[in-house]
Design an enzyme around this catalytic site. Structure first.
Site, short mmCIF file in Angstrom:
data_model
loop_
_atom_site.label_atom_id
_atom_site.label_comp_id
_atom_site.label_asym_id
_atom_site.label_seq_id
_atom_site.Cartn_x
_atom_site.Cartn_y
_atom_site.Cartn_z
N ARG A 13 89.11 25.41 93.51
CA ARG A 13 90.36 25.23 94.25
C ARG A 13 90.46 26.13 95.49
O ARG A 13 91.39 25.98 96.28
CB ARG A 13 91.55 25.45 93.32
N GLY A 76 82.87 28.74 78.64
CA GLY A 76 84.15 29.30 78.20
C GLY A 76 84.15 30.82 78.25
O GLY A 76 83.10 31.46 78.39
N TYR A 98 88.89 40.58 84.61
CA TYR A 98 88.58 39.33 85.30
C TYR A 98 88.37 39.60 86.79
O TYR A 98 89.17 40.31 87.41
CB TYR A 98 89.72 38.32 85.09
N GLU A 150 95.74 28.07 73.15
CA GLU A 150 95.66 27.62 74.54
C GLU A 150 96.66 26.49 74.76
O GLU A 150 96.92 25.70 73.85
CB GLU A 150 94.25 27.14 74.85
N ASN A 165 99.08 35.25 77.14
CA ASN A 165 97.86 36.06 77.18
C ASN A 165 97.44 36.26 78.63
O ASN A 165 97.28 35.30 79.37
CB ASN A 165 96.77 35.30 76.41
N ARG A 329 85.72 51.80 122.08
CA ARG A 329 84.69 51.22 121.22
C ARG A 329 83.89 52.34 120.55
O ARG A 329 84.09 53.51 120.84
CB ARG A 329 83.81 50.30 122.07
N ASN A 373 89.95 62.86 137.23
CA ASN A 373 90.79 61.69 137.45
C ASN A 373 89.88 60.51 137.78
O ASN A 373 89.14 60.54 138.76
CB ASN A 373 91.76 61.95 138.61
N ALA A 376 91.57 53.69 139.52
CA ALA A 376 91.63 52.30 139.07
C ALA A 376 90.38 51.55 139.49
O ALA A 376 89.88 51.74 140.60
CB ALA A 376 92.86 51.63 139.66
N SER A 401 89.42 54.93 143.70
CA SER A 401 89.50 53.60 143.08
C SER A 401 88.29 52.73 143.43
O SER A 401 87.64 52.94 144.45
CB SER A 401 90.76 52.90 143.58
C1 UD1 Z 1 92.31 32.09 80.03
C2 UD1 Z 1 92.73 32.35 78.59
C3 UD1 Z 1 94.23 32.14 78.45
C4 UD1 Z 1 94.97 33.05 79.41
C5 UD1 Z 1 94.46 32.84 80.84
C6 UD1 Z 1 95.04 33.90 81.74
C7 UD1 Z 1 90.84 31.70 77.20
C8 UD1 Z 1 90.26 30.64 76.34
N1 UD1 Z 1 92.04 31.43 77.74
O1 UD1 Z 1 92.60 30.75 80.29
O2 UD1 Z 1 94.64 32.44 77.13
O3 UD1 Z 1 96.35 32.82 79.34
O4 UD1 Z 1 93.02 32.98 80.89
O5 UD1 Z 1 94.72 33.59 83.06
O6 UD1 Z 1 90.25 32.74 77.35
N2 UD1 Z 1 85.13 32.47 83.10
C9 UD1 Z 1 83.78 32.72 83.04
N3 UD1 Z 1 82.99 31.87 82.35
C10 UD1 Z 1 83.48 30.78 81.70
C11 UD1 Z 1 84.87 30.53 81.77
C12 UD1 Z 1 85.68 31.40 82.47
O7 UD1 Z 1 83.31 33.70 83.61
O8 UD1 Z 1 82.68 30.07 81.09
C13 UD1 Z 1 86.00 33.38 83.85
C14 UD1 Z 1 86.62 32.70 85.06
O9 UD1 Z 1 85.84 32.92 86.20
C15 UD1 Z 1 87.97 33.39 85.15
C16 UD1 Z 1 88.29 33.80 83.72
O10 UD1 Z 1 87.06 33.77 83.02
O11 UD1 Z 1 87.87 34.57 85.93
C17 UD1 Z 1 89.32 32.93 83.06
O12 UD1 Z 1 88.85 31.61 83.04
P1 UD1 Z 1 89.81 30.39 83.19
O13 UD1 Z 1 89.06 29.14 83.03
O14 UD1 Z 1 90.64 30.55 84.39
O15 UD1 Z 1 90.72 30.63 81.90
P2 UD1 Z 1 92.04 29.89 81.55
O16 UD1 Z 1 91.73 28.53 81.08
O17 UD1 Z 1 92.99 30.02 82.65
#
Ligand code: UD1
Ligand code: CA
Length: 455
Positions: A13, A76, A98, A150, A165, A329, A373, A376, A401
């Site tokens: 995004r 995840g 994060y 979630e 969370n 500079r 001095n 200009a 000048s």
């Molecule tokens: C996660 C939490 C959720 C919390 C929210 C807060 C979980 C399952 N859920 O959800 O409870 O309220 O954050 O913002 O943990 N990332 C990785 N590798 C992955 C997936 C994610 O490095 O495989 C990193 C992302 O870059 C990001 C962070 O983990 O910085 C969170 O990932 P994101 O997918 O945004 O989590 P949410 O679904 O928002």
């Protein structure tokens, strides 16, 4: 304590070729802010889990002295922390941060760490008026945390819970290892959720505690440019507040940008729309006019920058007057009481006490003495297209000048250069040196007149 920073997400995004965690807040990558917080906590080890644009991220932050774990593919948040486990030591505590939550505060993290002690699972949670999109904290009748659900997996009742969370937590490494290895992905997103470890901890009788941040904005994440801009404003407002608490007068705290470190003495005043980059020091009684850009500079006590001045890699003495529309500079050193007026550019030059260049000049690769001095339109011709040469102007020189000084060249103490001089040889002390075609007047000369059109 050991710190795991999750930074593998793609950040679609943002709609940018730059990986999300490299997007800047105050001119530094978001990830660098998070690493700095971890370093302030004196973490024994910092492990960054990277994936998308991983090479670019590593290259950009190679100086940070952190360890890297690759997560490929991204399955995840639980799977992400699992990739860092080989770097972590049983017996220690792990803090999960994060890379896209850049404003997290060290005092909040210290409280989280203290609450976890050496054995508990501590979660950073916040109450939000609109909890949509977040994992919800589910508690039993006694108020104890039982698990996190979630949003996509939550029932209508569970979605009404407003305690969410933040994702940030502290847990014992040995326990974390056991939990993460048993994670499944039987959920709406087919992901390995870090949040599932909470239920496991409860089942094993590990105490789960929660802590709230000092401010909610500390826990805000960035997924888009509008959110990036929102956090930038919060960060800048915090810096502005700190400056004002230290006694600096800001004409409008909403119109200052600090992208680096700024140190101010007493009674410093900063007008609107100024940008400070790198390391900037403003000594006592310095006044900065509107719309100045100052990068890596030390401005001496009582000096003033008039509006629209641009100052870079510059050191000034006391009571200098710079601008409006002046540009210094890299390599500029000014003594005390130096004046640089509008449209004066100085580069790699030293100008000693009480010298003045008040209008329209280029001073490059020059050493200028005291009480000089510079008229200009004066230009040091420092570059012959291949090499650069220095110009030396000794004390008490007066440069008329529209003078060009073709370097290398020296102007002796007390010399005067007549206006319009093109100086190609050294000018001796105390004499008038002038190179100029002799002025003549032609008597009886007539200005041409327009021919009359024929009728
Ligand atoms: C996660 C939490 C959720 C919390 C929210 C807060 C979980 C399952 N859920 O959800 O409870 O309220 O954050 O913002 O943990 N990332 C990785 N590798 C992955 C997936 C994610 O490095 O495989 C990193 C992302 O870059 C990001 C962070 O983990 O910085 C969170 O990932 P994101 O997918 O945004 O989590 P949410 O679904 O928002
Ligand atoms: Ca997600």
């Amino acid at each position: 304590m050991e710190v795991v920073i999750l930074a593998a997400g793609q950040g679609k995004r943002m709609r940018s070729a730059l990986p999300k965690v490299l997007q800047p807040i105050a001119g530094r990558p978001m990830l660098e802010h998070v690493i700095a917080a971890a370093q302030t906590l004196e973490a024994r080890r910092i492990c960054v889990v990277h994936g998308h644009g991983g090479e670019a991220v590593r290259t950009r932050l190679q100086h940070a002295g952190v360890q890297w774990a690759l997560q490929e593919p991204q399955l995840g948040t639980g799977h992400a922390v699992l990739q860092a486990l080989p770097h972590l030591t049983d017996g220690d505590m792990a803090l999960v941060l994060y890379g896209d939550v850049p404003l997290i505060g060290v005092p909040t993290l210290r409280r989280l760490e203290a609450t976890a002690g050496g054995e508990r699972l501590a979660l950073l949670t916040v109450e939000l008026p609109d909890p949509a999109g977040y994992g919800r904290i589910l508690r039993d009748a006694a108020g104890r945390v039982v698990r996190i659900v979630e949003e996509k997996d939550a029932s209508a009742d569970e979605r009404r819970v407003r305690e969410v969370n933040t994702g940030i937590l502290v847990a014992p490494v040995a326990r974390l290892r056991g939990w993460l290895e048993r994670l499944g992905n039987d959920n709406a997103q087919r992901e390995y959720y870090l949040t599932d470890i909470i239920g496991m901890a409860v089942a094993e009788g590990v105490e789960v505690t929660t802590v709230q941040p000092d401010a909610v904005w500390e826990t805000l994440g960035v997924n888009s440019k509008p959110q990036l801009a929102e956090l930038e404003r919060i960060h800048q407002r915090n810096i502005a507040t700190r400056l004002m608490e230290d006694g600096v007068t800001l004409f409008d705290p909403a119109r200052i940008d600090v992208r680096g470190e700024i140190k101010c003495g007493r009674d410093v005043e900063i007008d609107v729309n100024c940008v400070f980059e790198g390391r900037v020091e403003l000594a006592d009684d310095v006044k900065i006019g509107a719309n100045c850009v100052i990068r890596n500079a030390r401005i001496g006590a009582g000096s003033r920058l008039a509006p629209f001045s641009h100052v870079e890699d510059t050191v000034t003495g006391r009571d200098c007057a710079i601008g409006p529309y002046a540009r210094t500079r890299p390599g500029t050193t000014l003594g005390d009481g130096v004046h640089l007026g509008n449209f004066v550019e100085v580069k790699n030059s030293a100008i000693a006490d009480d010298s003045k260049a008040n209008h329209l000049a280029y001073i490059g690769d020059a050493d200028i003495g005291r009480r000089v001095n510079v008229g200009a339109g004066t230009i040091t011709c420092n570059y012959d297209g291949a090499n650069k040469y220095r110009t030396t102007i000794e004390d008490d020189v007066f440069i008329g000048s529209d003078t060009q000084l073709v370097a290398p060249v020296r102007v002796g103490r007390g010399a005067t250069l007549g206006a319009g001089t093109t100086l190609t040889k050294d000018a001796p002390e105390d004499q008038l040196t002038v190179s100029r075609a002799k002025q003549i007047s032609i008597p009886g000369w007539k200005r041409p007149v327009k021919k009359r059109a024929e009728k």
